[in-house]
Design a protein around this motif. Structure first.
Motif, PDB file in Angstrom:
ATOM      1  N   LYS A  38       0.805  -1.201  -0.169  1.00 49.55           N
ATOM      2  CA  LYS A  38      -0.364   0.381   0.073  1.00 49.55           C
ATOM      3  C   LYS A  38       1.219   1.204   0.401  1.00 49.55           C
ATOM      4  CE  LYS A  38      -3.895  -1.734   2.383  1.00 49.55           C
ATOM      5  NZ  LYS A  38      -4.620  -1.927   3.710  1.00 49.55           N
ATOM      6  N   VAL A  39       1.885   0.895   0.930  1.00 48.90           N
ATOM      7  CA  VAL A  39       2.420   2.394   1.068  1.00 48.90           C
ATOM      8  C   VAL A  39       3.135   2.303   0.131  1.00 48.90           C
ATOM      9  CG1 VAL A  39       4.700   3.267   1.651  1.00 48.90           C
ATOM     10  CG2 VAL A  39       3.513   1.728   3.496  1.00 48.90           C
ATOM     11  N   GLN A  40       3.688   1.909  -1.246  1.00 51.25           N
ATOM     12  CA  GLN A  40       5.092   1.689  -2.353  1.00 51.25           C
ATOM     13  C   GLN A  40       4.173   2.200  -3.307  1.00 51.25           C
ATOM     14  OE1 GLN A  40       7.850  -1.715  -1.433  1.00 51.25           O
ATOM     15  NE2 GLN A  40       6.111  -2.912  -2.720  1.00 51.25           N
ATOM     16  N   ARG A  41       2.564   2.279  -3.686  1.00 51.11           N
ATOM     17  CA  ARG A  41       1.892   2.100  -4.461  1.00 51.11           C
ATOM     18  C   ARG A  41       0.979   3.522  -4.511  1.00 51.11           C
ATOM     19  NH1 ARG A  41      -1.434  -1.911  -3.965  1.00 51.11           N
ATOM     20  NH2 ARG A  41      -2.708  -1.264  -1.825  1.00 51.11           N
ATOM     21  N   SER A  42       1.124   3.797  -2.810  1.00 42.02           N
ATOM     22  CA  SER A  42       0.423   4.875  -2.583  1.00 42.02           C
ATOM     23  C   SER A  42       1.668   6.550  -3.325  1.00 42.02           C
ATOM     24  CB  SER A  42      -0.184   5.578  -0.936  1.00 42.02           C
ATOM     25  OG  SER A  42      -1.312   4.283  -0.660  1.00 42.02           O
ATOM     26  N   LEU A  43       2.657   5.880  -2.693  1.00 42.91           N
ATOM     27  CA  LEU A  43       3.792   6.123  -3.361  1.00 42.91           C
ATOM     28  C   LEU A  43       4.015   7.061  -4.085  1.00 42.91           C
ATOM     29  CD1 LEU A  43       6.252   8.342  -2.264  1.00 42.91           C
ATOM     30  CD2 LEU A  43       7.862   6.348  -1.752  1.00 42.91           C
ATOM     31  N   ALA A  44       4.102   5.577  -5.100  1.00 45.33           N
ATOM     32  CA  ALA A  44       4.342   5.845  -6.752  1.00 45.33           C
ATOM     33  C   ALA A  44       3.767   6.556  -7.388  1.00 45.33           C
ATOM     34  CB  ALA A  44       4.570   4.430  -7.339  1.00 45.33           C
ATOM     35  N   THR A  45       2.419   6.606  -7.336  1.00 45.48           N
ATOM     36  CA  THR A  45       1.428   7.796  -7.526  1.00 45.48           C
ATOM     37  C   THR A  45       1.112   9.028  -6.725  1.00 45.48           C
ATOM     38  OG1 THR A  45      -0.388   5.264  -7.554  1.00 45.48           O
ATOM     39  CG2 THR A  45      -1.080   7.822  -8.170  1.00 45.48           C
ATOM     40  N   ALA A  46       1.533   9.547  -6.479  1.00 40.45           N
ATOM     41  CA  ALA A  46       1.739  10.563  -6.265  1.00 40.45           C
ATOM     42  C   ALA A  46       3.158  11.504  -6.908  1.00 40.45           C
ATOM     43  CB  ALA A  46       2.172  10.845  -3.994  1.00 40.45           C
ATOM     44  N   PHE A  47       4.145  10.133  -6.911  1.00 43.82           N
ATOM     45  CA  PHE A  47       5.257  10.780  -6.992  1.00 43.82           C
ATOM     46  C   PHE A  47       5.313  10.870  -8.611  1.00 43.82           C
ATOM     47  CE2 PHE A  47       9.141  10.018  -9.873  1.00 43.82           C
ATOM     48  CZ  PHE A  47      10.495  10.598  -9.542  1.00 43.82           C
ATOM     49  N   ALA A  48       3.717   9.858  -9.525  1.00 40.30           N
ATOM     50  CA  ALA A  48       3.879   9.983 -10.922  1.00 40.30           C
ATOM     51  C   ALA A  48       3.555  11.269 -11.137  1.00 40.30           C
ATOM     52  CB  ALA A  48       3.565   8.973 -11.223  1.00 40.30           C
ATOM     53  N   HIS A  49       2.420  11.991  -9.948  1.00 41.73           N
ATOM     54  CA  HIS A  49       1.536  12.489 -10.654  1.00 41.73           C
ATOM     55  C   HIS A  49       2.483  14.746 -10.610  1.00 41.73           C
ATOM     56  CE1 HIS A  49      -2.056  11.364 -11.090  1.00 41.73           C
ATOM     57  NE2 HIS A  49      -2.025  10.581 -10.168  1.00 41.73           N
ATOM     58  N   LEU A  50       3.033  14.789  -9.404  1.00 44.63           N
ATOM     59  CA  LEU A  50       3.437  15.396  -8.502  1.00 44.63           C
ATOM     60  C   LEU A  50       5.067  15.660  -9.661  1.00 44.63           C
ATOM     61  CD1 LEU A  50       3.482  15.723  -5.252  1.00 44.63           C
ATOM     62  CD2 LEU A  50       2.955  17.416  -6.491  1.00 44.63           C
ATOM     63  N   TYR A  51       5.516  14.796 -10.359  1.00 45.31           N
ATOM     64  CA  TYR A  51       6.678  14.342 -11.257  1.00 45.31           C
ATOM     65  C   TYR A  51       6.126  15.329 -12.591  1.00 45.31           C
ATOM     66  CZ  TYR A  51      10.610  13.490 -14.214  1.00 45.31           C
ATOM     67  OH  TYR A  51      11.842  13.635 -15.112  1.00 45.31           O
ATOM     68  N   ARG A  52       4.707  14.658 -12.755  1.00 47.11           N
ATOM     69  CA  ARG A  52       4.434  15.699 -13.953  1.00 47.11           C
ATOM     70  C   ARG A  52       4.086  16.878 -13.637  1.00 47.11           C
ATOM     71  NH1 ARG A  52      -1.668  14.268 -17.298  1.00 47.11           N
ATOM     72  NH2 ARG A  52      -1.421  15.415 -18.824  1.00 47.11           N
ATOM     73  N   LEU A  53       3.621  17.547 -12.638  1.00 46.63           N
ATOM     74  CA  LEU A  53       3.052  19.006 -12.797  1.00 46.63           C
ATOM     75  C   LEU A  53       4.527  19.356 -12.697  1.00 46.63           C
ATOM     76  CD1 LEU A  53       1.789  21.617 -10.697  1.00 46.63           C
ATOM     77  CD2 LEU A  53       2.080  20.121  -8.790  1.00 46.63           C
ATOM     78  N   GLN A  54       5.813  19.278 -12.151  1.00 47.74           N
ATOM     79  CA  GLN A  54       6.850  19.565 -12.176  1.00 47.74           C
ATOM     80  C   GLN A  54       7.702  19.654 -12.911  1.00 47.74           C
ATOM     81  OE1 GLN A  54      10.586  17.348 -11.456  1.00 47.74           O
ATOM     82  NE2 GLN A  54      11.214  18.402  -9.857  1.00 47.74           N
ATOM     83  N   THR A  55       7.163  18.731 -13.850  1.00 50.60           N
ATOM     84  CA  THR A  55       8.027  19.231 -15.530  1.00 50.60           C
ATOM     85  C   THR A  55       6.729  20.452 -16.334  1.00 50.60           C
ATOM     86  OG1 THR A  55       7.971  16.726 -15.823  1.00 50.60           O
ATOM     87  CG2 THR A  55       7.679  18.407 -17.874  1.00 50.60           C
TER      88      THR A  55
END
Length: 451
Positions: A328-345
């Protein structure tokens, strides 16, 4: 000669109607200076607080959504909601519901009220409805004032959710409103406890403090590493579960359970207060509370309700342990990172990329292979991996996670500096820290969610 007059039609004394009794009790409540001050404070102070904090250089980043108060006005009412669920709402229910019956004992006015209304049942209903009206007015003031302060001071910009996805201003407004509506359920539970304490403890000041003390005990319980079934079975969890509205899909399971449990508490406590009130001997001028009945008719039924709800939640949801597991922790972290990486881009004006193209994954442990990767703690260490289109090398970033018992986590970037280090990026609202540097997320305690 004596004349005798016979009156055939004598008007029988009838109890005062509930609407008239309700208006009378509402006027009595609103006429109290402390209630007027509370209404004034709830409708003015949150706007000033949110506007002032939003203008500060240092934000309450340890509070959920506090780090986004510079970016959008919709973060302010959520910060205020977190504060209200912890402190403001328990205190407000104590002042209003916890004193609505006890004040008559202190003033010795029960006999006058009974002569005027002629029905203990209608007195109870009128007082309960009047206290509920005032509490709803106070909650509405907190919500409207904090929202107005945030939107006026910062603006109507998108809000970053707890999984990193952007909420459009209209969506953010709807979810902020729903979050405030959802906390009405645990507020009603505390109000029911206040009515019960006010009826059973008489003029004792403990009746006034009972909702606040119960709320404090439940908050301490939420901070402890209790099983997820116990945590969800307490009405205080509904003060936290609104977080699930700000993920995609929404984590509605814990929220619905928290609302149902809170409403059960509200109904049970109010019914117990009603039964004790209508059975009271109002001819006893030395009455000073229900004594032993406060335990047998108050504490024991609520304790039994906790036991039943724990069993039902554990059986129906299959919740075991803390609910915080490695996958659960891995899935939640990966999802948040992907969304925020796109925002950073987008903020850095780089070529657009989608979450599907990134294929972000996370590998987490608790700092040692000897320690099971589950449960809360500040020793979670994760490595996030992702791929960029046209680039063969795999990107990696390290995060330190602090996971709380209720499932919230704060991810702190630990390199590489170019990805998740601290630096400023230019946004429409001004310069802001790198969104991948530090961010909040949420791990659902239940096994699955239906959004």
């Amino acid at each position: 000669m004596t004349a005798t007059v016979t009156v055939d039609n004598v008007a029988a004394a009838r109890p005062v109607s509930v609407p008239r009794g309700y208006r009378f009790e509402l006027v009595k409540l609103v006429s109290q200076w402390r209630i007027r001050l509370l209404v004034l404070a709830c409708w003015i102070a949150p706007a000033l607080f949110v506007a002032a904090v939003s203008r500060q250089s240092t934000l309450p980043s340890d509070t959920l959504f506090g780090r986004w108060m510079h970016a959008t006005g919709w973060a302010g009412p959520l910060v205020m909601l977190g504060f209200a669920g912890t402190w403001a709402l328990p205190l407000l229910t104590s002042v209003v519901a916890g004193d609505v019956f006890a004040c008559e004992d202190r003033l010795g006015t029960w006999r006058h009220l009974l002569v005027a209304v002629r029905s203990p049942r209608r007195i109870f209903v009128a007082k309960a409805l009047a206290s509920l009206t005032v509490i709803l007015l106070l909650v509405a003031g907190l919500a409207c004032s904090s929202t107005a302060g945030g939107v006026v001071a910062v603006g109507d910009q998108p809000l970053v959710g707890l999984d990193g996805h952007l909420l459009a201003p209209a969506d953010a407004a709807v979810k902020v409103l729903l979050a405030w509506v959802c906390v009405l359920a645990p507020t009603l539970a505390l109000a029911g406890i206040g009515l019960l304490g006010s009826v059973t403890l008489g003029r004792s000041p403990m009746g006034l403090l009972l909702p606040a003390l119960v709320a404090l005990a439940m908050q301490l319980a939420q901070m402890m590493p209790l099983p997820a079934a116990v945590r969800l079975a307490l009405p205080s969890y509904a003060f936290i579960a609104w977080n699930g509205l700000f993920t995609s899909p929404a984590q509605l399971g814990p929220l619905l359970i928290g609302i149902v449990v809170s409403l059960l508490w509200a109904v049970t406590a109010t019914v117990l207060a009603y039964v004790l009130f209508v059975r009271r001997d109002f001819t006893n001028l030395t009455y000073d509370g229900a004594g032993r009945r406060a335990v047998t008719a108050g504490v024991l039924p609520l304790a039994g309700l906790v036991a039943v709800t724990v069993g039902v939640v554990a059986t129906t949801t299959g919740a075991t342990g803390s609910g915080i597991e490695q996958d659960k922790v891995q899935r939640s972290l990966a999802t948040a990172f992907a969304h925020l990486y796109r925002l950073q881009t987008q903020q850095l004006n780089r070529p657009a990329v989608t979450e599907t193209q990134l294929k972000a994954t996370a590998t987490c442990d608790k700092g040692s292979v000897r320690v099971a990767a589950e449960g809360p703690g500040n020793d979670w260490r994760c490595v996030v991996s992702w791929h960029l289109p046209g680039v063969e090398a795999t990107g990696r970033a390290i995060y330190q996670l602090d996971v709380t018992p209720d499932g919230r986590f704060m991810a702190d970037g630990d390199g590489p500096k170019e990805v998740n280090g601290y630096f400023l990026v230019r946004t429409p609202a001004g310069d802001a820290p790198n969104p991948l540097w530090q961010f909040d997320g949420n791990v659902e305690l239940l096994a699955a969610s239906k959004g």
